[in-house]
Design an enzyme around this catalytic site. Structure first.
Site, PDB file in Angstrom:
ATOM      1  N   GLY A 292       0.802  -1.357  -0.049  1.00 24.33           N
ATOM      2  CA  GLY A 292       0.058   0.024   0.125  1.00 24.33           C
ATOM      3  C   GLY A 292       0.792   1.384  -0.042  1.00 24.33           C
ATOM      4  O   GLY A 292       2.306   1.272  -0.088  1.00 24.33           O
TER       5      GLY A 292
ATOM      6  N   ASP B 112       6.791 -10.665  10.354  1.00 22.19           N
ATOM      7  CA  ASP B 112       7.862  -9.968   9.566  1.00 22.19           C
ATOM      8  C   ASP B 112       8.469  -8.712  10.374  1.00 22.19           C
ATOM      9  O   ASP B 112       8.578  -7.815   9.741  1.00 22.19           O
ATOM     10  CB  ASP B 112       7.022  -9.389   8.498  1.00 22.19           C
ATOM     11  CG  ASP B 112       7.797  -9.217   7.146  1.00 22.19           C
ATOM     12  OD1 ASP B 112       8.985  -9.315   7.029  1.00 22.19           O
ATOM     13  OD2 ASP B 112       7.404  -8.307   6.365  1.00 22.19           O
TER      14      ASP B 112
END
Length: 644
Positions: A22, A133
């Site tokens: 994004g 992550d």
């Protein structure tokens, strides 16, 4: 130009960042009159149902945890078909940008980072969330009135406990890969997410911040995956940097490939790192206990003059009771120097109480010549040494040096249990358990057990050993064992021995058959996942062949007393059956006998595997395969990360 309004209230001002998932904008919330950050899904991802699910998951995951070190979500919505997340606006830079600019950080700065990141991870773990992550690009250093504060970003591939069961084949997010350089061995194998995976990533971040290097830094992603699962990493001391001593031992634990050997919480990891930093800078701490009012002034003046030898931090107490309070307040006190005769609590009574509060501290008794009876009594009760009043400062310093040397030796012995863990790496777990339960004589004893025996064989390794150089062939075998063994141990199995290119494990106790089946399924799933991710030329491409049998076995000490060569193993038909079934299995097969199908209680599916030549010089017999619907992971993307 009129600002673009999304969600009916957020006026976009300027783009401040972007990534694969994004674009992040600074925006103005017209309803609450405040500046916010808005993450809008990248246009190329809007049509993907999976991308939209992950985008929404990021918002709901972060919203579950309100913590000062996790970026806060204010709102979530869809504007003209495009999802968006409204978050707090942060000013500053991410840790990746900082490390690219300065290369390394001092230990004190790394400790501050670890404390804040660790607090955020503990909060996420308590809510059942695994980030998956964690990397410098997802650690934001936000500027505020008090300086900098860490914020953990981007839970786009985060996993929550309710997403899947404990079955590795039910993991719903195998497509969500992460950033390989910061991933744990179990994560690249596709294991069920676990908070200790995030702690591995935190260890990698600390390693890079301190040394300027990654522990595993191959540019080829497939080779990097194999290295993470198989290879040792360069010890920090090998970089010839000015680092706190003890970091090698710290990272051996933080980056242990077997997660059970790692720090078991962020708090434990941070505490261990803080202790290293303290040890690198701390002075020896001495507690002086005396009711004479001028003793503190005399000692302060004496040591103040010796600035070139100011190796001591001094703590004072007026009697034994106050001394105990100081010991509790300063658990790192090394030496207690105490007068014998004091009000409230004297030196003899204090001597007996010191080990209760600080078992590593050593006590030196101070008294007059005429009190030799009490001095002898103190020495008999464990005093390390004694001094005569009035104190000769040269004698005092010599005594402190000698006592501190003894304290350090005592501390090294106290750490020997950790060092003795090396024994477990090279000794059969069965022998260790036998010694623990029955002592050395018990190793030679024998007993009947009901157990399940598993053989996991690396397919066609004999050809690998014949065709490849010895070091390369050994690496292939050990790479597979690094995957196989932790999963067998995780289900309570005992690795009895390595038989050539096979692992033999024994499961006994409650639900031993079901635990063994679960371990075999997990091994197969992880070998197949990492083989697909690491490529056809990886050590995992050969596959494993598994045989499993259950029944009565004889657990016994076998070997030669005369030659001093003894082992503890299991014997019996189940052992032989498991070994022969493994030899008859094809890559990826878990073969069992009909009796296993009848006794298994878990929801495990079996199918007929045909008639195989299992037993040498015997007629072929029917066998059964353990099967289960397992989603295959997608091929590994060329990019080193698939989520931003």
């Amino acid at each position: 130009m009129q600002a673009h309004i999304i969600g009916g209230r957020y006026a976009l001002r300027r783009e401040i960042g972007h990534g694969g998932m994004g674009v992040v904008w600074e925006a103005f919330d017209q309803m609450l009159r405040r500046t916010v950050a808005i993450k809008r899904m990248a246009p190329q991802n809007v049509a993907s149902a999976e991308a939209r699910r992950r985008f929404a998951q990021e918002a709901t995951t972060i919203a579950r945890v309100r913590h000062e070190h996790i970026v806060q979500v204010h709102d979530y919505g869809i504007d003209q078909g495009s999802p968006f997340i409204v978050m707090e606006l942060l000013e500053g830079e991410d840790l990746e940008s900082r490390l690219r600019r300065v290369h390394q950080l001092p230990a004190a700065a790394v400790l501050s980072l670890l404390r804040q990141i660790g607090a955020g991870l503990d909060a996420a773990s308590a809510a059942g969330i695994v980030h998956r992550d964690l990397k410098p690009a997802n650690i934001f250093l936000a500027r505020n009135a008090c300086g900098e504060s860490v914020k953990i970003l981007d839970f786009g591939i985060g996993w929550t406990r309710h997403e899947g069961s404990d079955d590795p084949s039910s993991e719903p997010s195998s497509a969500q890969f992460g950033t390989p350089a910061y991933m744990s061995p179990e994560q690249v194998r596709g294991a069920i997410p676990h908070p200790l995976t995030d702690l591995w990533s935190l260890g990698v971040i600390a390693y890079r911040a301190l040394t300027g290097h990654l522990p595993f830094s191959l540019s080829d992603v497939r080779a990097l995956i194999v290295s993470i699962c198989t290879d040792p990493f360069p010890m920090p001391s090998s970089f010839a940097l000015d680092l706190p001593p003890g970091l090698d031992r710290f990272f051996e634990r933080a980056l242990a490939k077997d997660r059970s050997r790692r720090f078991q919480s962020a708090r434990e990891l941070v505490s261990a790192f803080a202790a290293l930093c303290d040890a690198a800078t701390r002075r020896a701490k001495i507690l002086f206990v005396d009711d004479e009012p001028d003793i503190q002034l005399l000692l302060d003046l004496h040591f103040l003059k010796k600035t070139d030898r100011a190796a001591y931090e001094l703590v004072f107490a007026a009697n034994g009771q106050h001394a105990l309070d100081e010991l509790r307040r300063h658990p790192d006190i090394d030496v207690v120097v105490t007068d014998l005769n004091m009000p409230v609590m004297g030196g003899l009574a204090l001597l007996e109480r010191v080990p209760e509060v600080n078992p590593l501290a050593r006590t030196v008794i101070v008294s007059a010549y005429g009190d030799m009876t009490n001095i002898r009594l103190a020495m008999n009760r464990g005093a390390f040494d004694f001094l005569i009043k009035p104190i000769d400062f040269q004698d005092l310093e010599a005594t402190l040096v000698k006592t501190l040397r003894h304290v350090e030796e005592h501390r090294r012995k106290a750490r020997s249990n950790e060092e003795n863990e090396m024994l477990r790496r090279f000794t059969s777990a069965a022998v260790i358990e036998r010694l623990r339960s029955h002592g050395p004589a018990g190793v030679a004893a024998s007993e009947a057990l009901e157990a399940t025996v598993v053989f996991v064989d690396v397919h066609r390794f004999t050809r690998v050993a014949r065709e490849r150089p010895p070091a390369e062939a050994t690496r292939v075998l050990n790479a597979n064992f690094e995957v196989i063994v932790p999963e067998l141990l995780a289900q309570g199995g005992i690795v009895d021995k390595f038989v050539g290119d096979a692992v033999m494990a024994v499961f006994h106790g409650p639900d031993h058959l079901d635990r063994a089946l679960q371990a075999c399924l997990s091994v197969r799933a992880q070998i197949e996942t990492i083989a697909q991710r690491a490529g056809d030329d990886s050590p995992y491409a050969h596959g494993v062949c598994v045989g499993l049998s259950t029944g009565d076995v004889l657990a016994a000490g076998v070997g030669s007393h005369a030659c001093g060569q003894l082992g503890y193993t299991v014997l019996g038909e189940a052992v032989n059956a498991a070994a022969h079934l493994a030899r008859a299995a094809l890559p990826g097969e878990i073969l069992v006998e009909e009796a296993v199908c009848a006794r298994a209680r878990r929801e495990v599916k079996f199918e007929a595997g045909g008639v195989r030549s299992v037993w040498p010089r015997s007629e072929p017999t029917p066998v059964y395969r353990v099967v289960r619907s397992e989603p295959s992971p997608p091929p590994l993307a060329e990019q080193p990360t698939v989520a931003t």
